[in-house]
Structures are given as structure tokens and as C-alpha cells.
Design a protein around this motif. Structure first.
Motif, PDB file in Angstrom:
ATOM      1  N   LYS A  26       9.393 -18.510   6.268  1.00 44.69           N
ATOM      2  CA  LYS A  26      10.790 -18.865   5.991  1.00 44.69           C
ATOM      3  C   LYS A  26      11.661 -18.639   7.225  1.00 44.69           C
ATOM      4  O   LYS A  26      12.544 -19.448   7.536  1.00 44.69           O
ATOM      5  N   GLU A  27      11.411 -17.545   7.953  1.00 46.22           N
ATOM      6  CA  GLU A  27      12.190 -17.281   9.174  1.00 46.22           C
ATOM      7  C   GLU A  27      11.982 -18.380  10.211  1.00 46.22           C
ATOM      8  O   GLU A  27      12.896 -18.747  10.935  1.00 46.22           O
ATOM      9  N   ARG A  28      10.754 -18.877  10.280  1.00 44.58           N
ATOM     10  CA  ARG A  28      10.417 -19.890  11.298  1.00 44.58           C
ATOM     11  C   ARG A  28      10.892 -21.289  10.913  1.00 44.58           C
ATOM     12  O   ARG A  28      11.396 -22.017  11.763  1.00 44.58           O
ATOM     13  N   VAL A  29      10.681 -21.692   9.647  1.00 44.32           N
ATOM     14  CA  VAL A  29      10.898 -23.106   9.315  1.00 44.32           C
ATOM     15  C   VAL A  29      11.799 -23.343   8.101  1.00 44.32           C
ATOM     16  O   VAL A  29      12.056 -24.488   7.747  1.00 44.32           O
ATOM     17  N   GLY A  30      12.283 -22.282   7.435  1.00 45.03           N
ATOM     18  CA  GLY A  30      13.129 -22.462   6.261  1.00 45.03           C
ATOM     19  C   GLY A  30      12.318 -22.601   4.981  1.00 45.03           C
ATOM     20  O   GLY A  30      11.104 -22.810   5.011  1.00 45.03           O
ATOM     21  N   VAL A  31      12.995 -22.481   3.853  1.00 41.47           N
ATOM     22  CA  VAL A  31      12.331 -22.441   2.542  1.00 41.47           C
ATOM     23  C   VAL A  31      11.586 -23.734   2.195  1.00 41.47           C
ATOM     24  O   VAL A  31      10.420 -23.686   1.790  1.00 41.47           O
TER      25      VAL A  31
END
Length: 259
Positions: free
Chosen positions: A149-154
Motif C-alpha cells: 500500500k505504501e508503494r502503490v496504493g490500495v
């Protein structure tokens, strides 16, 4: 000192090598505990400012050791394992040092979670990366949900987790899952060069920025780890997980029924 990993220090640089090459650095209960112990020890080590994480042999890490999961004589205790997996993920994310992952071969499952927990990710052209817990009816652990999630979003995190897709490093770069793509056989050398560049920078200010940004996310990380642990213990009891494990061992396609 450690059975499954090696930690060396060269001045302000530390190097952590996953060292079960005969098993493609698959993580058994011993390695999970040792990784947690290493990361927690480095949290207290103010002499080290950069940490490189790499794998010995043919791969970074094939993920959790499935053969140990089904070992009838000495099976891994999922409750104990999840405590250590949560420890290692939280300690990795809260390390004061700048962390660099040098990936060659496969980085899958929990191995991919560890990679994604690093500040800078270097992967070789022929690397394969996958959050592939779904193939054996499990959920990502080691804060895999949080790091994705930190890298690419939910939205994209869900698709990557649900598909368990094995990605070439070029696709991973395109999606923002890694930071640098390098030629085969040179990830470690490139990581060394990048580490020296960091050490020749005002690195104390970089470490302060990392602390500020990461500190805001600790409550969410702890909640994710708690929920991952609960879900994993639950998923281990499902028929789909047992089918996924048997299919893996028997080298056949699994037949999942949603229970």
C-alpha cells in the motif's frame, strides 16, 4: 552466531545475507526469528548508518519454507512464527539506518515483503517478484499489505495480492515496486556503490527524514501486523490452504472451493 543469516559490518555499512542457499533462502522458523533478532539489534546500533540486505546462492528468497510447513516430524508452529514475522517487519520498518535491498533471482512471498520494507530496492533484469501467498490460500504477512500500500496504493495492492502475479523486474519498476533495474549479476555491486554514495552524503539528515515519515505510520503498521497474524492463523485452517499446499508438494494445479 546465526544459523541462517550472516551479518557483517564494514565501518558505517552493515550487510545482512540470507544464507540458506540450498533452499533458495526460503524462510523457516529459525530464519524468521534470526531476522527479527538482527533487525532489533541494529535498531540499537548507532555506529551503522546503511544496511544492505541480499541473498546467497541463486535467489534473494523464495518466501516462506513450504516444506517446513508440512514437515510431519517438526512442523512450524504458526502462532510462534507469526510473532517473529511481526517482529521482523516492525523492526525493519523502524530501523534508523537507510536500508537497501539487492535482489537477484526470486523474491517471493515473505521474501518480497522484506524487500518492499526497504528504503531503496535494486533488482537485476532477470529477477522475478511476487506477492504469491494466494497460491496456497494464505494472506500476505511480514506487513506485505502495508508495504504494498505504501508503494502503490490500495487499489493496485489488492490486485497484486489477489492475482499473486509473478512479475519481471521491468514490470515491477514500471509499477513503482522497485527503484532501480540493473544488469544480471551486479545488484550487490551496484548496492555497494549506492551505499558509498549515501555514506558520502549528509546521511544524518536523511535518517532524520526517514524517522519523521515512518513514525506517522507506526500505529497503522502495528494494526496491519495484528490483522495479518489473525488472518494467517485462520487461513491455515481452511480447506483451500490445505489443497494449495498439497498441490504445491505434488506439483499440480490446485482446485480451490472457497472454504
Amino acid at each position: 552466531m546465526y544459523k541462517t543469516v550472516e551479518l557483517t559490518k564494514e565501518g558505517r555499512l552493515a550487510r545482512l545475507t540470507l544464507n540458506r542457499p540450498e533452499a533458495m533462502n526460503a524462510m523457516d522458523d529459525v530464519m524468521m526469528k534470526e531476522l527479527a533478532d538482527v533487525f532489533e539489534s541494529l535498531k540499537e546500533d548507532n555506529t551503522v548508518q546503511v544496511l544492505i540486505i541480499q541473498g546467497s546462492g541463486r535467489a534473494f528468497s523464495a518466501g516462506g519454507d513450504i516444506k517446513k510447513m508440512v514437515d510431519p516430524e517438526n512442523p512450524m508452529d504458526i502462532g510462534t512464527v507469526m510473532v517473529d514475522v511481526s517482529r521482523l517487519a516492525k523492526a525493519l520498518y523502524t530501523l534508523p539506518q537507510i536500508t537497501i535491498a539487492a535482489v537477484h533471482g526470486a523474491a517471493a512471498g515473505l521474501g518480497f515483503s522484506v524487500v518492499l520494507g526497504c528504503d531503496y530496492i535494486i533488482a537485476e533484469e532477470n529477477s522475478k517478484l511476487a506477492m504469491n501467498f494466494i497460491g496456497i490460500g494464505l494472506v500476505p504477512d511480514g506487513a506485505g499489505h502495508f508495504f504494498l500500500k505504501e508503494r502503490v496504493g490500495v487499489p493496485q495492492a489488492k490486485q497484486l495480492i489477489w492475482s499473486g502475479k509473478v512479475m519481471a523486474s521491468s514490470e515491477a519498476l514500471e509499477k513503482g515496486l522497485i527503484d532501480e533495474l540493473v544488469g544480471d549479476g551486479i545488484a550487490t555491486k551496484y548496492a555497494d556503490g549506492y551505499a558509498q554514495k549515501l555514506l558520502a552524503s549528509p546521511i544524518a539528515s536523511m535518517m532524520a527524514t526517514k524517522k519523521i515519515l515512518h513514525a506517522q505510520q507506526i500505529d497503522e503498521l502495528e494494526n496491519v501486523l495484528k490483522m495479518e497474524s489473525e488472518a494467517q492463523v485462520s487461513m491455515r485452517q481452511t480447506a483451500d490452504h490445505k489443497e494449495g499446499i498439497m498441490a504445491f508438494v505434488q506439483k499440480r494445479q490446485p482446485v480451490f472451493k472457497g472454504n
